[in-house]
Design a protein around this motif. Structure first.
Motif, short mmCIF file in Angstrom:
data_model
loop_
_atom_site.label_atom_id
_atom_site.label_comp_id
_atom_site.label_asym_id
_atom_site.label_seq_id
_atom_site.Cartn_x
_atom_site.Cartn_y
_atom_site.Cartn_z
N ILE A 119 0.86 -1.19 0.00
CA ILE A 119 0.00 0.00 0.00
C ILE A 119 0.90 1.24 0.00
O ILE A 119 1.68 1.46 0.94
N LEU A 120 0.79 2.05 -1.03
CA LEU A 120 1.60 3.25 -1.16
C LEU A 120 0.85 4.46 -0.61
O LEU A 120 -0.27 4.77 -1.05
N LEU A 121 1.48 5.13 0.36
CA LEU A 121 0.95 6.37 0.92
C LEU A 121 1.85 7.53 0.51
O LEU A 121 3.08 7.39 0.50
N LYS A 122 1.23 8.67 0.20
CA LYS A 122 2.02 9.85 -0.16
C LYS A 122 1.55 11.05 0.66
O LYS A 122 0.37 11.17 0.98
N ASP A 123 2.51 11.91 1.01
CA ASP A 123 2.15 13.13 1.75
C ASP A 123 1.46 14.12 0.80
O ASP A 123 1.77 14.18 -0.40
N SER A 124 0.54 14.87 1.34
CA SER A 124 -0.25 15.80 0.53
C SER A 124 0.50 17.07 0.16
O SER A 124 0.10 17.78 -0.78
N LYS A 125 1.60 17.39 0.86
CA LYS A 125 2.33 18.64 0.63
C LYS A 125 3.80 18.44 0.25
O LYS A 125 4.38 19.28 -0.42
N TYR A 126 4.40 17.34 0.72
CA TYR A 126 5.83 17.12 0.52
C TYR A 126 6.06 15.86 -0.32
O TYR A 126 5.22 14.93 -0.29
N PRO A 127 7.17 15.79 -1.06
CA PRO A 127 7.45 14.61 -1.89
C PRO A 127 7.96 13.43 -1.04
O PRO A 127 9.14 13.03 -1.11
N VAL A 128 7.08 12.90 -0.24
CA VAL A 128 7.40 11.80 0.69
C VAL A 128 6.49 10.62 0.41
O VAL A 128 5.28 10.79 0.23
N GLU A 129 7.08 9.43 0.36
CA GLU A 129 6.33 8.20 0.14
C GLU A 129 6.57 7.23 1.29
O GLU A 129 7.71 7.06 1.75
N VAL A 130 5.51 6.61 1.74
CA VAL A 130 5.59 5.56 2.76
C VAL A 130 4.86 4.34 2.21
O VAL A 130 3.67 4.43 1.89
N ARG A 131 5.56 3.24 2.10
CA ARG A 131 4.96 2.02 1.55
C ARG A 131 4.81 0.99 2.67
O ARG A 131 5.78 0.60 3.31
N LEU A 132 3.56 0.57 2.91
CA LEU A 132 3.27 -0.46 3.90
C LEU A 132 3.15 -1.80 3.19
O LEU A 132 2.34 -1.96 2.27
N ASN A 133 3.97 -2.76 3.60
CA ASN A 133 4.01 -4.08 2.96
C ASN A 133 3.50 -5.15 3.91
O ASN A 133 3.85 -5.15 5.10
N PHE A 134 2.70 -6.07 3.37
CA PHE A 134 2.13 -7.16 4.15
C PHE A 134 2.27 -8.46 3.36
O PHE A 134 1.71 -8.57 2.25
N ALA A 135 3.00 -9.42 3.90
CA ALA A 135 3.11 -10.75 3.29
C ALA A 135 2.29 -11.71 4.13
O ALA A 135 2.56 -11.91 5.32
N ALA A 136 1.26 -12.29 3.52
CA ALA A 136 0.34 -13.19 4.24
C ALA A 136 0.65 -14.64 3.84
O ALA A 136 0.49 -15.02 2.68
N PHE A 137 1.10 -15.42 4.81
CA PHE A 137 1.44 -16.83 4.60
C PHE A 137 0.18 -17.64 4.90
O PHE A 137 -0.23 -17.79 6.06
N GLN A 138 -0.43 -18.16 3.82
CA GLN A 138 -1.79 -18.68 3.90
C GLN A 138 -1.93 -19.84 4.88
O GLN A 138 -2.72 -19.79 5.82
N LYS A 139 -1.19 -20.91 4.66
CA LYS A 139 -1.36 -22.12 5.46
C LYS A 139 -0.87 -21.92 6.90
O LYS A 139 -1.42 -22.50 7.84
N GLU A 140 0.18 -21.14 7.06
CA GLU A 140 0.76 -20.95 8.39
C GLU A 140 0.03 -19.90 9.22
O GLU A 140 0.29 -19.76 10.43
N ASN A 141 -0.85 -19.11 8.58
CA ASN A 141 -1.61 -18.06 9.28
C ASN A 141 -0.68 -17.06 9.96
O ASN A 141 -0.91 -16.64 11.10
N ILE A 142 0.38 -16.70 9.26
CA ILE A 142 1.33 -15.69 9.71
C ILE A 142 1.26 -14.50 8.76
O ILE A 142 1.14 -14.67 7.54
N ILE A 143 1.32 -13.30 9.31
CA ILE A 143 1.43 -12.09 8.50
C ILE A 143 2.73 -11.38 8.87
O ILE A 143 3.02 -11.18 10.05
N LYS A 144 3.47 -11.02 7.86
CA LYS A 144 4.74 -10.31 8.04
C LYS A 144 4.58 -8.92 7.44
O LYS A 144 4.14 -8.79 6.30
N THR A 145 4.91 -7.89 8.20
CA THR A 145 4.71 -6.53 7.71
C THR A 145 5.95 -5.68 7.94
O THR A 145 6.63 -5.82 8.96
N TRP A 146 6.24 -4.82 6.98
CA TRP A 146 7.38 -3.91 7.09
C TRP A 146 7.07 -2.65 6.29
O TRP A 146 6.12 -2.60 5.50
N THR A 147 7.86 -1.61 6.51
CA THR A 147 7.59 -0.29 5.95
C THR A 147 8.80 0.19 5.17
O THR A 147 9.95 -0.06 5.57
N GLU A 148 8.54 0.90 4.07
CA GLU A 148 9.60 1.55 3.30
C GLU A 148 9.30 3.05 3.26
O GLU A 148 8.15 3.45 2.99
#
Length: 722
Positions: A119-148
């Motif tokens: 999911i890409l988020l951008k600031d409304s006034k400044y050239p800043v991007e924040v990307r929220l990442n989610f990896a969903a492991f189906q069978k193991e029922n684990i979610i891994k999340t990190w930010t860029e």
């Protein structure tokens, strides 16, 4: 007047209802992240902000998510209208300290069992991007999340908060289970109810990062979770450095969980177009208590989180307690024969084999000078490898490549390679200092140390990688004006070295050690096959330590050694070690004939059952925190085989023992019950020994486990019969 009063009351009622039940999100875009059993759902508001609307058990009808209100901004920035702890704070080039993050895009990709949402988020006034990442492991029922985090301003911006994840949960009450301790007291479990305000679990140690607190937790809502009941989130941060886990209950009794690198003294000056990637926060949700959450983590770790997690592991004999620093070639080669006689796969040479100008005869000298000590090992490591192979065992070796003694040639040649304040006295811990791994020259030194050793001695079969101190009086000559980058860049540099080594040596078993359990995390375990839980090998203490680690790490990763520490019997020590990756640190020539025979038979049992122990489903049946004993069992995926471990923890625990109901078996199957790991001429007190009982009986009625008036243990093998 009465009419006006009624109208006013009606308006007030509508306002209150509006506040309690905000407008539904039927017409707004939903972003649904799901595993087989769990859902994490976001909604894009009309204001283009991202809201978390759900975290819990997967709903049967996805359309139902659209009825949920937009209550919690998903990744809350600082500087605008937020009144509580933010996920991110940035100081722009013009001095403005605010962010407003709006949804710009989202992408979903699938790679077999793993669905990744970005999911890409951008600031409304400044050239800043924040990307929220989610990896969903189906069978193991684990979610891994990190930010860029990225920007295109003209000059570097300053990041003072940079969470990997922010999650929201709503309930009446919350209970947090944390794990803390110290050297030789790792993974002590403690549970408490959260109250208003912030609860912080963190580390500021840099290298030996989880010496006091481990970056893992359970969070239960509404009622305390047990092993088999209650809603619970289990989470951990994959980062081999200073971390921070925050739990804040706000004015509406809502909880936000924030995880990531510890921002303390770590302001980061992010260059234009540089991509700042946070560590991965890994979590699972369970509606059936802590046991299911653990099994989710174990399955995920073996498949994705640990190097060669479904592979083999070597049993070993370590020389440390047999010789300490006092050894030579003859002493070591004599021990090879003992390793073979015992029946292990490998002999591990521990600390004390290196240094010539400053020989490593104690922990005060030689660290950093990785040449074989000529007076101890005149023929070098290659000779020891050959001799071990000739005796029928592999050879492994201990290193501590990130550290240095001031009394060493390395320190004399490269004082600028050390983390230390230029105008203060040096501060020592275990008589050593930390090398500045952020310096590419130091990275090359560490890489070449390992690479040269393995190139020269390609038959080395195992490495124990130690890290015995934390960062203090920290200053990097290499980082210059960016001293607040040191802790972050150190860990990233450590990973760079490991990436290079694993590219060339992808399968070599390497144990992760840090003065005991100072490095136990999934950031490092992707490069390591196992870890050393604690320098405390007293078997009764180890029950608690290994029990704690079992919540988040599969047994194949936990190195449990039989040693001379503690006053328990050899059987008790062996049974405790067998619940994970078993090894030895003993003097084989001091074993009696009966003790040697018992150990040989135990190793044969272990070789036969190790896949079940390492890869079976774990069920913790009796907690040592609730009774003066511990009982657990592993069950194979097809429910055809199980092994049960029982340990008493008090010298007069006779009256504490009662029937224990088993778990995880097939109620329709019949199982033969047999006690193993018996000492010679031992007559079992286990009344069910040799009997055949149904899975239904074992889970509803249970077993009365053997015991007497001293510290005792039992290992019960349970096998399906027709």
């Amino acid at each position: 007047m009465k009419k006006i009063f009624l109208i006013s009351a009606l308006i007030l009622l509508v306002v209150n209802l509006y506040a309690q039940f905000p407008p539904m999100a039927e017409t707004q875009k939903q972003i649904v992240i799901e595993t087989d059993n769990t859902s994490l759902v976001f909604s894009v508001g009309k204001n283009q902000k991202l809201y978390q609307v759900y975290l819990g058990e997967k709903l049967m009808n996805p359309e139902d998510y659209k009825t949920l209100p937009n209550q919690h901004e998903a990744y809350v920035p600082s500087g605008m209208d937020n009144l509580f702890e933010p996920a991110i704070r940035m100081l722009h080039n013009d001095g403005n300290p605010s962010l407003e993050l709006l949804v710009a895009d989202n992408k979903v990709t699938r790679d077999g069992n793993v669905i990744t949402t970005s999911i890409l988020l951008k600031d409304s006034k400044y050239p800043v991007e924040v990307r929220l990442n989610f990896a969903a492991f189906q069978k193991e029922n684990i979610i891994k999340t990190w930010t860029e985090i990225k920007h295109q301003e003209k000059n570097p911006v300053t990041l003072t908060n940079f969470a990997s994840s922010m999650l929201h949960w709503d309930a009446d009450k919350y209970w947090l289970t944390q794990f803390h301790g110290d050297w030789a007291q790792e993974m002590r479990m403690e549970e408490s109810q959260l109250t208003a305000g912030i609860k912080t679990i963190d580390s500021k140690l840099g290298t030996r990062a989880d010496m006091y607190a481990t970056p893992v937790f359970f969070l239960a809502k509404n009622t305390q979770a047990t092993e088999n009941s209650g809603e619970v989130i289990a989470g951990t941060l994959g980062w081999t450095g200073s971390f921070q886990l925050l739990f804040e209950i706000d004015n509406s009794n809502s909880l936000r969980m924030i995880s990531g690198m510890n921002p303390f003294a770590s302001e980061y000056h992010l260059k234009p177009n540089e991509n700042f990637v946070t560590p991965e926060f890994i979590f699972t949700y369970s509606a059936q208590g802590k046991g299911l959450a653990s099994r989710n983590f174990h399955n995920w770790a073996r498949n994705y989180g640990v190097l060669d997690g479904n592979g083999n592991r070597l049993t070993l004999l370590n020389n440390w307690e047999a010789t300490y620093f006092d050894f030579d070639e003859k002493k070591l080669t004599d021990l090879f024969g003992g390793a073979k006689e015992l029946g292990v796969d490998l002999f591990l040479l521990d600390d004390g084999w290196f240094g010539n100008k400053y020989p490593r005869s104690n922990d005060r000298a030689g660290l950093g000078d990785w040449q074989e000590t000529k007076t101890k090992l005149p023929h070098g490591i290659g000779y020891l490898v050959e001799q071990a192979e000739a005796k029928g065992v592999k050879f492994g070796i201990w290193i501590e490549p990130e550290m240095v003694n001031p009394k060493s040639e390395l320190y004399e040649k490269h004082p600028d390679w050390v983390l230390k304040l230029p105008n203060r006295d040096e501060h020592y811990y275990r008589n050593q200092l930390v090398l500045d791994l952020t310096n590419p020259e130091v990275q090359e030194f560490v890489y070449k140390l390992v690479d040269d050793m393995l190139t020269k001695n390609p038959k080395i079969g195992f490495i124990k990688w130690d890290c015995n101190r934390m960062m203090t009086n920290t200053y990097s000559v290499y980082q210059k004006e960016n001293q607040s980058h040191v802790q972050i860049e150190y860990v990233r540099s450590f990973y760079k070295v490991m990436e290079r080594l694993r590219a060339k040596y992808p399968k070599l078993p390497i144990m992760l050690c840090s003065g005991g359990g100072g490095r136990t995390d999934y950031g490092a375990l992707k490069y390591f096959t196992e870890f050393w839980p604690s320098d405390n090998t007293d078997a009764a203490e180890r029950v608690y330590i290994q029990w704690g680690y079992s919540y988040f790490f599969p047994s194949i990763t936990s190195c449990n050694h039989i040693t001379t520490m503690g006053k328990q019997t050899l059987k008790y020590k062996t049974d405790v070690a067998m619940m994970g990756k078993m090894g030895y640190d003993i003097r084989v020539n001091e074993l009696t004939a009966d003790e040697l025979k018992f150990s040989q038979q135990a190793l044969q049992n272990y070789a036969r059952l190790k896949d079940l122990i390492w890869k079976g489903d774990l069920y913790r049946l009796v907690s040592p925190y609730e009774q003066e004993r511990a009982v657990l069992m592993y069950v194979s995926g097809d429910q055809a085989k199980s092994i049960l471990f029982s340990y008493s923890l008090h010298p007069r625990a006779f009256n504490q023992f009662s029937v224990v109901k088993l778990a995880g078996l097939d109620p329709k199957k019949n199982y033969k019950i047999e006690e193993i790991n018996k000492v010679p001429d031992f007559r079992s007190r286990f009344r069910a020994d040799g009997k055949v009982l149904s899975g239904d009986y074992l889970m509803k009625i249970g077993l009365s486990l053997p015991n007497n008036n001293e510290l005792t243990s039992a290992v019960i093998e349970i096998t399906e019969v027709n």
